[in-house]
Design an enzyme around this catalytic site. Structure first.
Site, PDB file in Angstrom:
ATOM      1  N   CYS A 114      25.949  37.621  33.709  1.00  0.00           N
ATOM      2  CA  CYS A 114      27.096  37.435  33.336  1.00  0.00           C
ATOM      3  C   CYS A 114      27.395  36.225  32.813  1.00  0.00           C
ATOM      4  O   CYS A 114      28.233  35.956  31.908  1.00  0.00           O
ATOM      5  CB  CYS A 114      28.220  37.821  34.426  1.00  0.00           C
ATOM      6  SG  CYS A 114      28.331  39.629  34.815  1.00  0.00           S
ATOM      7  N   HIS A 254      34.866  35.063  32.438  1.00  0.00           N
ATOM      8  CA  HIS A 254      34.243  36.269  32.336  1.00  0.00           C
ATOM      9  C   HIS A 254      35.124  37.284  33.063  1.00  0.00           C
ATOM     10  O   HIS A 254      35.650  37.019  33.974  1.00  0.00           O
ATOM     11  CB  HIS A 254      32.874  36.137  33.264  1.00  0.00           C
ATOM     12  CG  HIS A 254      32.234  37.318  33.648  1.00  0.00           C
ATOM     13  ND1 HIS A 254      31.937  38.288  32.573  1.00  0.00           N
ATOM     14  CD2 HIS A 254      32.000  37.835  34.788  1.00  0.00           C
ATOM     15  CE1 HIS A 254      31.099  39.243  33.258  1.00  0.00           C
ATOM     16  NE2 HIS A 254      31.399  38.886  34.577  1.00  0.00           N
ATOM     17  N   ASN A 284      33.565  45.421  32.950  1.00  0.00           N
ATOM     18  CA  ASN A 284      32.597  44.281  32.772  1.00  0.00           C
ATOM     19  C   ASN A 284      31.455  44.708  32.017  1.00  0.00           C
ATOM     20  O   ASN A 284      30.835  45.472  32.337  1.00  0.00           O
ATOM     21  CB  ASN A 284      32.418  43.895  34.515  1.00  0.00           C
ATOM     22  CG  ASN A 284      31.375  42.801  34.406  1.00  0.00           C
ATOM     23  OD1 ASN A 284      30.667  42.280  33.346  1.00  0.00           O
ATOM     24  ND2 ASN A 284      30.968  42.363  35.622  1.00  0.00           N
TER      25      ASN A 284
HETATM   26  N1  COA Z   1      37.223  53.723  45.175  1.00  0.00           N
HETATM   27  C1  COA Z   1      37.970  53.691  46.257  1.00  0.00           C
HETATM   28  N2  COA Z   1      37.634  52.966  47.260  1.00  0.00           N
HETATM   29  C2  COA Z   1      36.535  52.153  47.136  1.00  0.00           C
HETATM   30  C3  COA Z   1      35.776  52.236  45.923  1.00  0.00           C
HETATM   31  C4  COA Z   1      36.319  52.903  44.765  1.00  0.00           C
HETATM   32  N3  COA Z   1      35.838  52.856  43.612  1.00  0.00           N
HETATM   33  N4  COA Z   1      34.951  51.428  46.112  1.00  0.00           N
HETATM   34  C5  COA Z   1      34.893  50.667  47.302  1.00  0.00           C
HETATM   35  N5  COA Z   1      35.988  51.297  47.894  1.00  0.00           N
HETATM   36  C6  COA Z   1      36.347  51.399  49.289  1.00  0.00           C
HETATM   37  C7  COA Z   1      35.285  50.568  50.265  1.00  0.00           C
HETATM   38  O1  COA Z   1      34.192  51.619  50.454  1.00  0.00           O
HETATM   39  C8  COA Z   1      36.145  50.136  51.474  1.00  0.00           C
HETATM   40  O2  COA Z   1      36.287  51.059  52.235  1.00  0.00           O
HETATM   41  P1  COA Z   1      36.209  50.723  53.788  1.00  0.00           P
HETATM   42  O3  COA Z   1      37.270  49.567  53.941  1.00  0.00           O
HETATM   43  O4  COA Z   1      36.496  52.098  54.304  1.00  0.00           O
HETATM   44  O5  COA Z   1      34.841  50.192  54.192  1.00  0.00           O
HETATM   45  C9  COA Z   1      37.471  49.745  50.820  1.00  0.00           C
HETATM   46  O6  COA Z   1      37.306  50.440  49.575  1.00  0.00           O
HETATM   47  C10 COA Z   1      37.395  48.007  50.444  1.00  0.00           C
HETATM   48  O7  COA Z   1      36.369  47.726  50.016  1.00  0.00           O
HETATM   49  P2  COA Z   1      36.195  46.209  49.382  1.00  0.00           P
HETATM   50  O8  COA Z   1      34.783  45.925  48.896  1.00  0.00           O
HETATM   51  O9  COA Z   1      36.530  45.228  50.344  1.00  0.00           O
HETATM   52  O10 COA Z   1      36.964  46.360  48.302  1.00  0.00           O
HETATM   53  P3  COA Z   1      37.208  44.985  47.372  1.00  0.00           P
HETATM   54  O11 COA Z   1      38.884  44.962  47.481  1.00  0.00           O
HETATM   55  O12 COA Z   1      36.571  43.726  47.555  1.00  0.00           O
HETATM   56  O13 COA Z   1      37.088  45.353  45.885  1.00  0.00           O
HETATM   57  C11 COA Z   1      35.217  45.316  44.384  1.00  0.00           C
HETATM   58  C12 COA Z   1      35.602  45.889  45.614  1.00  0.00           C
HETATM   59  C13 COA Z   1      33.739  45.610  44.037  1.00  0.00           C
HETATM   60  C14 COA Z   1      36.138  45.669  43.188  1.00  0.00           C
HETATM   61  C15 COA Z   1      35.344  43.689  44.476  1.00  0.00           C
HETATM   62  O14 COA Z   1      34.786  43.222  45.489  1.00  0.00           O
HETATM   63  C16 COA Z   1      34.706  43.023  43.234  1.00  0.00           C
HETATM   64  O15 COA Z   1      35.306  42.921  42.158  1.00  0.00           O
HETATM   65  N6  COA Z   1      33.700  41.955  43.481  1.00  0.00           N
HETATM   66  C17 COA Z   1      33.331  41.177  42.453  1.00  0.00           C
HETATM   67  C18 COA Z   1      32.474  42.282  41.686  1.00  0.00           C
HETATM   68  C19 COA Z   1      31.824  41.495  40.465  1.00  0.00           C
HETATM   69  O16 COA Z   1      32.511  40.424  39.980  1.00  0.00           O
HETATM   70  N7  COA Z   1      30.850  41.903  39.885  1.00  0.00           N
HETATM   71  C20 COA Z   1      30.178  41.341  38.902  1.00  0.00           C
HETATM   72  C21 COA Z   1      29.661  40.097  38.779  1.00  0.00           C
HETATM   73  S1  COA Z   1      29.859  38.837  37.596  1.00  0.00           S
END
Ligand code: COA
Length: 327
Positions: A114, A254, A284
């Site tokens: 990224c 980003h 993204n």
């Molecule tokens: N739909 C519904 N539920 C989902 C889901 C989806 N698409 N994806 C994950 N969940 C669930 C998880 O399983 C988890 O359930 P649990 O509590 O029963 O285990 C719950 O939602 C919370 O998960 P969590 O990972 O804590 O959510 P979050 O608020 O951190 O959001 C991301 C997840 C991936 C959106 C977030 O962590 C993120 O954006 N991270 C950075 C990603 C990124 O920038 N990547 C590129 C790098 S440049």
């Protein structure tokens, strides 16, 4: 006289096919409300089977050269940033070079996920400011749909496809790249990577069966680092350039998650009306997010000559960086 590198033009290409959150609901256990609330993403673009990072990057390049009235033979160097190269080798720069007819250019790829655009811009800056390149084409293009696991709800909602191209030349006035800082922390590798297909774990029947040829990530780990590191490095760049934040017209972070963008902006004391956002429409697109936002702001006329623009990124590696430019 000391040369200063400048982005003299930028163009994007987005595939036509839209993939909305409702359609993802049919593919994995997720829902529109969750995706919008947790990421800010509403839809993303998906390339068709014949399209590649190379073809999308070439399309954006053709648009850019036409827009600027530059012929492909004038390009002397092509730098491509991508995590989805057309082939493991040779570089996707070869594909772009032949597709656009840049017969006098040499070129290579940069792998910085990224942060690809800012890393690429940093290398371009060095080449232009040392007078080794006069017209440099920086192509940031990603077919993320080719490495996203559409059975994994935690990643498949996040990514989209896009190609962008920027022209980097020497500035003739006060405009150009003013300050930049790039960083790398390899301990972050396991938090976001593709496990197989490289020399450490070559492709085999087992790796394919185990679905190891897709991007995997520890979302929470990436999230925490992205907020802190993007804000800190941005502040550092502004301090070095002696530019107060209120003089920055646009902050272009980003586009990984709207909540990351909002938190980073808050840490920088920046109101959201000066923060570029297109994640809602395109998700993204890895190294294509920053140049596509920049192209949008220039097209809509809200980023004008003389404006200060601060760009920041965080991505797999971990790689991160910030670059301050005057348009
Ligand atoms: N739909 C519904 N539920 C989902 C889901 C989806 N698409 N994806 C994950 N969940 C669930 C998880 O399983 C988890 O359930 P649990 O509590 O029963 O285990 C719950 O939602 C919370 O998960 P969590 O990972 O804590 O959510 P979050 O608020 O951190 O959001 C991301 C997840 C991936 C959106 C977030 O962590 C993120 O954006 N991270 C950075 C990603 C990124 O920038 N990547 C590129 C790098 S440049």
């Amino acid at each position: 006289m000391q040369l200063r590198a400048k982005i003299t033009g930028v163009a994007s290409y987005f595939p036509e096919k839209k993939l909305g959150n409702q359609e993802l609901e049919k593919m994995v256990d997720t829902n529109d409300a969750w995706i919008v609330e947790r990421t800010g993403i509403r839809e993303r673009r998906i390339a068709h089977a014949q399209e590649s990072a190379g073809s999308m990057g070439a399309e954006a390049s053709k648009r850019l050269l036409e827009q600027l009235g530059v012929s492909p033979e004038e390009i002397d160097l092509i730098i491509v940033t991508t995590v989805t190269p057309d082939h493991p080798f040779p570089a996707t720069a070869s594909v772009i070079q032949t597709e656009i007819g840049a017969t006098r250019a040499w070129g290579f790829d940069i792998s910085a996920a990224c942060s690809g655009y800012l890393y690429g811009l940093e290398v371009a800056r060095g080449m232009v400011e040392s007078a080794r390149s006069k017209k440099l084409l920086l192509v940031s293009s990603e077919k993320m749909s080719s490495i996203v696991d559409y059975q994994d709800r935690s990643t498949c909602i996040l990514f989209g496809d896009a190609g962008t191209a920027s022209l980097i030349e020497a500035s003739e006035d006060e405009s150009g790249i003013l300050e930049s800082i790039m960083r790398l922390d390899g301990t972050g590798l396991p938090s976001l990577y593709m496990p197989a297909g490289g020399s450490r774990l070559p492709t085999s029947e087992e790796t394919v069966k185990a679905r190891k040829h897709f991007a995997v990530q520890d979302g929470r780990a990436v999230y925490k680092r992205a907020v802190v590191d993007m804000a800190e490095i941005s502040a550092e760049v502004l301090e070095r350039a002696k530019v107060p934040i209120d003089q920055v017209r646009w902050f272009i972070p980003h586009q990984a998650n709207l909540r990351i963008i909002e938190s980073a902006a808050k840490r920088l004391n920046l109101p959201m009306d000066r923060v570029a956002v297109n994640i809602d429409r395109y998700a993204n697109t890895t190294s294509a997010t920053i140049p596509s936002c920049l192209a949008e702001k220039i097209e809509e006329g809200t980023a004008k000559k003389g404006d200060l623009i601060l760009m920041a990124s965080f991505g797999a590696g971990f790689t991160w960086g910030a670059t301050l430019i005057r348009l």
